[in-house]
Design an enzyme around this catalytic site. Structure first.
Site, PDB file in Angstrom:
ATOM      1  N   LYS A 177       8.822  -6.445   4.354  1.00 27.53           N
ATOM      2  CA  LYS A 177       9.231  -5.188   5.046  1.00 27.53           C
ATOM      3  C   LYS A 177       9.134  -4.904   6.503  1.00 27.53           C
ATOM      4  CE  LYS A 177       7.839  -2.728   0.786  1.00 27.53           C
ATOM      5  NZ  LYS A 177       6.988  -1.795  -0.120  1.00 27.53           N
TER       6      LYS A 177
ATOM      7  N   GLN B   2       1.054   0.914   0.909  1.00 26.34           N
ATOM      8  CA  GLN B   2       1.285  -0.295  -0.194  1.00 26.34           C
ATOM      9  C   GLN B   2       0.320   0.074  -1.416  1.00 26.34           C
ATOM     10  OE1 GLN B   2       3.894  -2.489   0.106  1.00 26.34           O
ATOM     11  NE2 GLN B   2       3.524  -3.016  -2.095  1.00 26.34           N
TER      12      GLN B   2
ATOM     13  N   ASP C 138       9.096   6.526   1.073  1.00 23.54           N
ATOM     14  CA  ASP C 138       9.026   5.790  -0.014  1.00 23.54           C
ATOM     15  C   ASP C 138       9.229   6.966  -1.186  1.00 23.54           C
ATOM     16  OD1 ASP C 138       8.526   3.144  -0.467  1.00 23.54           O
ATOM     17  OD2 ASP C 138       6.191   3.591  -0.126  1.00 23.54           O
TER      18      ASP C 138
END
Ligand code: NAD
Length: 300
Positions: free
Chosen positions: A51, A95, A118
């Site tokens: 990412k 994460q 997200d």
């Protein structure tokens, strides 16, 4: 035919890089994504690294905050607050999975909706369900983009989704049942308690597999000519490979490929599109216009 996530995500990223060039040419700073990584799980390290690397490649700024496996929930929440309050950062991802002693729900709720690229914050999830402009969870958003760019007809099709996670299966089922394009599917959402799974999967015009079991879906479970989207990524031990493992999807690719009309490979399919979608969300956050035009209209 292969649904080439690498090729399409490269196209998306090239478009985003152009947008960034224009933003900067107009005197603005580029988008800035922050990622928090707790502990040193191998797969999470790899995901976060790709990412961050993708950000750099297309001209975004990025910040990686690494915290020890033993960090307390309070300390993690403090880090999130600091980024929430940092005007120089547009998007924040934490994460997952997190160590067991940390409550993931409290953590995802702490990321302010405006920076939640997200799409995990309940406010953004609620907006998604209502069809309002929001940050759509990256994996289903990437799959929608893939279907769109390959002009795959979804209207009136029967879509079967295996897996009901909050980040993949459930939002996927929601997006494809909407009155939109892609969308307008009749959706069946299957999960671990589904009886006679094969009876459902065999009816699927579009089969989306997200359960996390390597090579679970075999040719006998798939209808001739179906579109098969394989979300799964599992590391399977392989001593012949220099890394000691290979990545496998949830679909037995070798035997399913010849039976379906389209299929995503693993790797090089959904994973690539997930990163592209995250970058799209980050640009939206930067532009401070959470108007996900693709999903904005015709909601019923
Ligand atoms: P999860 O582990 O949270 O949930 C798995 C789901 O599968 C559950 O809803 C469960 O009910 C269902 N399930 C389990 N066994 C089943 C069975 N025998 N029959 C039917 N359903 C069953 O799932 P997740 O977080 O959505 O992840 C699924 C997979 O996708 C994992 O391999 C994960 O690594 C991968 N993943 C990939 C990406 C990507 O970018 N490609 C993104 C997210 C997740």
């Amino acid at each position: 035919m292969l649904l080439d996530g690498k090729k399409i995500s490269d196209e998306v990223k090239a478009e985003l890089a152009e947008d960034v060039r224009q933003l900067v040419a107009n005197g603005h700073r580029p988008p800035h994504l922050a990622a928090i990584l707790v502990g040193s799980d191998g797969a999470s390290e790899t995901y976060v690294a790709s990412k961050v690397k993708s950000c750099e490649k297309i001209g975004y700024s990025s910040t990686l905050v690494r915290l020890s496996e033993n960090v307390t929930e309070q300390e993690l929440l403090k880090e999130i607050d600091a980024i929430n309050n940092n005007a120089e950062i547009d998007g924040l991802i934490v994460q997952l999975p997190l160590p067991k002693h940390i409550n993931e729900q409290r953590v995802t709720e702490r990321v302010v909706p405006e920076k939640d690229v997200d799409g995990f914050n309940p406010i953004n999830v609620g907006k998604l369900v209502l069809g309002l402009p929001t940050f759509v969870s990256a994996t289903p958003m990437g799959i929608i983009e893939l279907l769109k760019r390959y002009n795959i007809e979804t209207s009136g099709k029967h879509c079967v989704v295996i897996g009901r996670s909050n980040i993949v299966g459930t939002p996927m089922a929601n997006l494809l049942s909407r009155n939109s394009n892609p969308g307008n599917c009749t959706v069946t959402l299957c999960h671990s308690r589904t009886k006679n799974l094969e009876a459902f999967t065999k009816q699927a015009d579009i089969l989306i597999v997200a359960l996390g079991k390597a090579e679970f879906v075999t040719a006998n479970m798939v209808k001739e000519g179906a579109v098969v989207i394989d979300v799964g990524i599992t590391r399977v031990e392989d001593s012949t490979n220099s890394r000691g493992y290979v990545l496998k999807g949830d679909v037995k690719f070798d035997e399913v490929e010849s039976k379906c009309s389209y299929i995503t490979p693993v790797p090089g399919g959904v994973g690539r599109m997930t990163i592209a979608a995250l970058l799209q969300n980050t640009l939206l956050a930067r532009k401070n216009r959470v108007t996900h035009i693709k999903y904005q209209n015709h909601v019923s």
